[in-house]
Design a protein around this motif. Structure first.
Motif, PDB file in Angstrom:
ATOM      1  N   UNK A  27      -5.904  -2.142   7.784  1.00  0.00           N
ATOM      2  CA  UNK A  27      -5.697  -0.818   8.368  1.00  0.00           C
ATOM      3  C   UNK A  27      -6.948   0.048   8.288  1.00  0.00           C
TER       4      UNK A  27
ATOM      5  N   UNK B 207      -8.696  13.094   9.831  1.00  0.00           N
ATOM      6  CA  UNK B 207      -8.543  13.291   8.401  1.00  0.00           C
ATOM      7  C   UNK B 207      -8.082  11.962   7.815  1.00  0.00           C
TER       8      UNK B 207
ATOM      9  N   UNK C 273      -4.934  10.162   1.455  1.00  0.00           N
ATOM     10  CA  UNK C 273      -3.998  11.180   0.956  1.00  0.00           C
ATOM     11  C   UNK C 273      -4.813  12.343   0.430  1.00  0.00           C
ATOM     12  N   UNK C 274      -4.211  13.472   0.232  1.00  0.00           N
ATOM     13  CA  UNK C 274      -4.964  14.672  -0.119  1.00  0.00           C
ATOM     14  C   UNK C 274      -4.906  15.606   1.065  1.00  0.00           C
ATOM     15  N   UNK C 275      -5.313  16.842   0.836  1.00  0.00           N
ATOM     16  CA  UNK C 275      -5.133  17.820   1.900  1.00  0.00           C
ATOM     17  C   UNK C 275      -6.350  18.732   2.016  1.00  0.00           C
TER      18      UNK C 275
ATOM     19  N   UNK D  19      -0.874   4.368   8.841  1.00  0.00           N
ATOM     20  CA  UNK D  19      -1.794   4.778   7.772  1.00  0.00           C
ATOM     21  C   UNK D  19      -1.904   6.306   7.697  1.00  0.00           C
ATOM     22  N   UNK D  20      -2.160   6.951   8.817  1.00  0.00           N
ATOM     23  CA  UNK D  20      -2.375   8.395   8.736  1.00  0.00           C
ATOM     24  C   UNK D  20      -1.066   9.132   8.424  1.00  0.00           C
TER      25      UNK D  20
ATOM     26  N   UNK E   6       1.285   7.912   6.476  1.00  0.00           N
ATOM     27  CA  UNK E   6       1.429   7.739   5.025  1.00  0.00           C
ATOM     28  C   UNK E   6       0.557   8.762   4.288  1.00  0.00           C
ATOM     29  N   UNK E   7      -0.659   8.924   4.753  1.00  0.00           N
ATOM     30  CA  UNK E   7      -1.587   9.852   4.105  1.00  0.00           C
ATOM     31  C   UNK E   7      -1.187  11.314   4.327  1.00  0.00           C
ATOM     32  N   UNK E   8      -0.388  11.540   5.379  1.00  0.00           N
ATOM     33  CA  UNK E   8       0.094  12.906   5.622  1.00  0.00           C
ATOM     34  C   UNK E   8       1.263  13.255   4.708  1.00  0.00           C
TER      35      UNK E   8
ATOM     36  N   UNK F 112       1.884  11.602   1.654  1.00  0.00           N
ATOM     37  CA  UNK F 112       1.518  11.339   0.266  1.00  0.00           C
ATOM     38  C   UNK F 112       1.273  12.605  -0.561  1.00  0.00           C
TER      39      UNK F 112
ATOM     40  N   UNK G  18      -2.337  18.109   5.975  1.00  0.00           N
ATOM     41  CA  UNK G  18      -2.279  16.742   5.446  1.00  0.00           C
ATOM     42  C   UNK G  18      -2.530  15.695   6.526  1.00  0.00           C
TER      43      UNK G  18
END
Lengths: 252, 281, 252, 281, 252, 281
Positions: free
Chosen positions: B102, B235, B238-240, C107-108, C110-112, C114, C203
């Motif tokens: 990915x 972006x 994880x994280x913001x 993926x994105x 999931x990262x949004x 998390x 996020x």
């Protein structure tokens, strides 16, 4: 998808009356070889090699832990090897996924390097060799072995000897050392050979095309001469790397 | 992401953060400073175009090949391009052989969006026979050594390889296509430049090294075109980010892209170039 | 296989003189949203969401044991996410296997999600989020995030905040909120944004198409307004579910 | 079968069996009684046809798409259809993402055989240019929640979606095919209905719930067409049946199918429908 | 790739006025069957079976250890089964990779054999059945089951009964026993059945094509008669093998 | 190589080596002696050609199918052939189901090289319409029982199957190809024979059994054509050979190939055969 055929046209003669090949070499002459040691920062050992227009990057990781663990051997390291060509290394784009040819070559290259490595020193680990062909112009499996052996030495893996490799071709009825793609394509036979040169042991031997027994034996002799030259270049490149490190250490 | 990268070295994070608080980075760079960039052009003669980019110790190589193919049904009068990115196992102890994961797919798609949104390749010029035959441009990007910011290294290698790519002219006569032995530039008309930043604690740094990536909270890539327009944003991780972070990052990207673009080859001069010779029509 | 092109033709104007879009909306108007909570019996949490013609099903399983175990983290749960479109969700049938687009979006997304989840509460487990797009009409990744956040809440997973998402498009030079497929296809830019609204944290942020810095900043503001509306609808749907449960409990 | 389903809850089995001995089931149904069936038609407007079927808490959704394609070489004058079934990971804690496993493939193939054997789709009508161009009907079935008897839920969703499907008319002129902006029904001429039964101990129950499936010894599906003929049979799961079991099951299937068919949309009226307009011939 | 259609043309009549089929059989007559036991040296049990032009090789390995171990069952052996056709077993070359048909048949064949085996005698192990169709001419799943049951017995796996299988077809309105490919292709229905004959238990039952209830019941009766004949041939083949071993032992 | 084969039985190795020192082998053969070879022809009537080869207890079966296809772009006037080899799970307790692994691929490629280098199939004769339509010969080799030397068993099965293969004649008229109901031999013009030897300690033995393979240091296959020429060589397995080993092995191969070739069918007589009937030209 493509119908576009890209290949270098066959010149009228591959060897001229004076015994010169299409790129000006004599029949027993190697292509220009350039070997750089330790070019990749992350790998434990690495080597960049140019042989004529071949461009090869080899890297070694290990000895290191193996996942999944049940694949590990209790009495020695396993050696894994991947030979891979990037899609743009050849005239016709190659699919990125490993072809059957690449799978076979990965196997025979592994078996060519295996006899040289003291695998029994590192039980339960793996030593991983990765060979990437950046540009291919004939003889990449041999160039890959030559580079991988240097990368193994650079990684500090204890070896019985280096492994050096070269192909011999048969072109217009004559044996030629280190055939390039053009000669492979229009030649009558191709025989890649790898050896541990100072031990006189053959660790890779393949051939296709047609050769008489006599030709085959002569081809073996010619290969051995080429391998000796390659071997010297490998040792020289490794020596230079260590001299460079020595200089660096002395300066600091 | 590979496993061993997941184990965040907490001590290193603290070290990096306390340096950042003083405006410093581990490798001595300013927060908005790139590592040295080297772009080697034409490293693979058998490719139509190629480039090797070094961003510090990160190395990416991109190669361009063109092939004849069919157009997509919804754009019958346009050529096509495909970006493929792979992280080679020789680039990092954490990369494994196999099809792109990915993360590699993300790099390919962000690079693709930069090219596509900026219209960097004039696809209309690659149409040979509408609905039937077009040029397909294959862009393959391989990471050879991973020391952080594979995104920018890959994006730069891609646009550099495209800028110097040469392709054969073709002749069309009564629906039959002939490849000519004459080479013309690829119709490249824009130079998108990706600028990747990492957020670590409250700070944003440009061109994160691998050490910084291992401790970062968040990543943002903003790709900027020839006219300072944003053509792709991503972006990642994880994280913001706050809205202010994003505004700061986008402005910084415009500035950095302008600098970096200077290291790229110029746009090819294509005014009088003819890609397809239509005969006897 | 098919040569049959199915796409909605571009209407002469995507926004009329009165600032109305092809479906009658104003430029800063969301599509009609319907959120149902707890629609799937087996999942630990689930949500069915309609946003215009988008139809999304999201389900959450977990925290639960992870196989194989070596993928588990000693100090927190891992979050896994799959975004998938059923083949008949779009005009041209999509292959059932995950495309590169679906892999990236998984993926994105999931990262949004998390950053919103207290993963550290559930070491050595996995939380699995599955998003199925039953019908797609533009903005499905945002709708998927909105639905998944509700499903996470429905599953009782402790969260810092909900995550709400919306896209902003640029159509005929104007920024529009929540573009539908027609506007995506013929528009000049598309920017999906996800936030934890009450914390003001972004996020997810992606964009393609061309925008000036000024347009980009305005688009961000517009997205935030949309996200606030979505957020209210999420909370309302969850409240209704709990009122329904409460009613049920009180009755029995 | 997924692992956790393999652990047969022995206590539950005893409970179910002792109830069955009294002619009762866990959820209060008679042995030959289906759970409530709801069929929602046209749930996906972008599909040519679609239906969502609820069988108790089991939910299947089927969608139909038609595409132009080539005929199979051995049936050059017929269109084709393909059934694909997937058990989505959101449907059960035991389902995992990935390509269809053997159980999903079995469902797809049993559904396919019902349609094919009963001649439910008149494939001759889908031939546009013999040997060259035909309509291919793609039927995708997705299980959204698994509470037993995914076979019948999927089979019913499929036939319901086909019954209401609309496809475009085409015009053929001098070998060129044009899609017209006129919609006609899919040529559906039969309504096969699958009836699945479980053998638990010595008893046979219709439409097994998940609880029953977890303890059953054997499964049998008998698909019945519009004229009460058997058009597909599939025994499933290790375990065995007596000849009398099979005879009972087939008779019960005929009876149940007749009931259930009433919940399906009627066959489309296709007497005067023209699918392919052959011009200038 | 190929446009070349290979199929046997339909003869004008599949059953002539005297009730004879295209290969001369009566409607209730089996094809010639040949069963050889123990033909493969490495397998724990094996069987080569010819039924008309069908040629089937079946082998059994096990009970043996199972990798990965977490797939093992604490209270019984698992049974695994692979039915596979070699590419040249049919007129049109079949791709070597398993098709959906082969995956389904592997499942139903496993489920047909399972009830016959005392799996509970061998907890935590696997019994592996491999069926290779060398040549296919209709009815290969049944022939595969018949052969696999013999191979299981040859491997010494304790069984409740053998499993024997046969198909019944409907051709030109008549039920026929053991239809060959030609009859499958141009017939109206096909119903494969497997049983544990001496226990009277059906372990495989499939059907396609159209049959009335009456036809279906008659087809079942016809299948049972065929199965009994097959069962006798299985037992005879096993008896011969043991007599051969006995002779060998007595000689030495 | 499968795992259990990796555990080299050290005692057996010593036993084999001490016998070899005396010029003896476990199974009583001389060092340069093959096991009994049996070649059964035409075992699969539905294949164009087929053969089952037994080398002691090693069994390989090869089948030939021909199909119409497109030529490779760089050889527009030649047919093509493809060799696929698989080690079936029924052949050995160490083989697992799945796509061919590197060992099976190696066998396929070495067999392929023997056929290709010796020009065994006259590919020009398989060209129907240059650049457009040719015959593609599919050769599939399956190992049914593995008792050592799958390479020679597979190579012999392949050439035997090719030698007796029959294919349909085709007629070409105005670019249209018709398959005729007349069968002609495949144009096979050479009979390459692979000879595999194992090096165990200092000794070289021909046609290694499985026991010998498990303890061998190295393997070498030399394929010899009709005129005693070497047409393929493959060293396999870690371990090494001296130059003298190689010379000895190649001479031995020539000798053995001559012997073995006698067991093969003769070359088909193809002098007056017409594969493609060009009508009306």
């Amino acid at each position: 998808m493509s119908q576009l055929v890209r290949k270098v046209e066959r010149p009228p003669r591959l060897i001229d009356e004076e015994g010169r090949r299409a790129d000006g070499r004599k029949v027993d002459e190697l292509r220009r070889i350039k070997i750089e040691v330790g070019v990749l920062k992350n790998a434990d050992g690495s080597c960049y090699l140019e042989q004529g227009r071949n461009k090869i990057m080899a890297a070694v990781y290990g000895p290191r832990e193996l996942h999944p663990r049940h694949l590990a051997m209790p009495d020695r390291a396993i050696l894994r090897c991947r030979y891979h060509m990037v899609p743009f290394s050849v005239l016709e784009r190659k699919s990125p996924a490993p072809t059957r040819r690449e799978i076979e070559l990965s196997k025979v290259i592994r078996e060519a390097l295996e006899p040289a490595i003291f695998l029994e020193y590192f039980p339960r680990t793996t030593i991983d060799v990765f060979i990437e062909v950046i540009q291919a112009d004939g003889g990449t499996r041999c160039a890959g072995i030559t580079a991988a052996a240097v990368a193994l030495a650079d990684a500090g893996i204890p070896m019985r000897d280096l492994v050096a490799a070269i192909a011999v071709g048969k072109v217009e009825g004559q044996l030629v050392l280190d055939p390039m793609d053009l000669e492979d394509r229009y030649g009558e036979a191709d025989m890649p050979v790898a050896m541990m040169p100072s031990l006189g042991k053959i660790t890779l031997l393949q051939a296709d095309g047609l050769m008489t027994l006599e030709e085959f034996e002569k081809a073996l002799e010619l290969a051995m001469r080429g391998i000796k030259e390659i071997y010297n270049k490998q040792k020289e490149a490794l020596r230079e790397k260590y001299l460079a490190i020595k200089r660096e250490v002395e300066v600091t | 992401m590979p496993r061993s990268e997941e184990i965040i070295p907490k001590i290193k994070r603290q070290q990096i953060m306390s340096m950042l608080a003083k405006g410093e980075r581990l490798d001595g760079r300013r927060l908005d400073e790139y590592r040295p960039i080297s772009i080697e052009l034409g490293v693979v003669e058998k490719a139509e175009g190629s480039a090797m980019v070094r961003l510090g110790n990160t190395i990416s190589i991109a190669g361009v090949k063109v092939e004849l193919g069919k157009p997509y049904p919804d754009t019958p009068d346009e050529g096509a391009f495909i970006v493929n990115a792979e992280f080679l196992p020789l680039a990092s102890p954490t990369f494994e052989p196999g099809p792109p994961d990915e993360s590699a797919i993300e790099v390919a798609r962000v690079v693709d969006r930069g090219i596509r949104s900026s219209g960097a390749i004039d696809l209309k010029k690659l149409c040979i026979l509408p609905g039937e035959k077009v040029w397909v441009v294959y862009i393959d990007v391989y990471v050879l050594n991973h020391d952080g910011n594979m995104m920018d290294a890959s994006g730069l290698a891609t646009i550099a390889a495209l800028l110097i790519a040469k392709m054969p002219k073709v002749a069309v006569k009564e629906g039959k296509v002939t490849i000519l032995d004459e080479w013309v530039p690829l119709p490249v008309v824009n130079r998108p430049v990706p600028v990747t930043m990492a957020k670590i604690g409250e700070k944003i740094v440009v061109d994160p090294s691998l050490d910084e990536e291992l401790v970062m909270d968040c990543r943002i890539t903003v790709t900027i075109d020839e006219s300072d327009r944003i053509c792709a944003v991503q972006k990642g991780i994880g994280g913001s980010l706050t809205v202010d972070d994003v505004k700061y990052a986008s402005k910084l990207a415009v500035e950095k892209a302008k600098e970096i673009r200077k290291a790229l080859p110029p746009l090819p001069s294509i005014e009088d170039v003819e890609w397809i010779v239509k005969e006897g029509q």
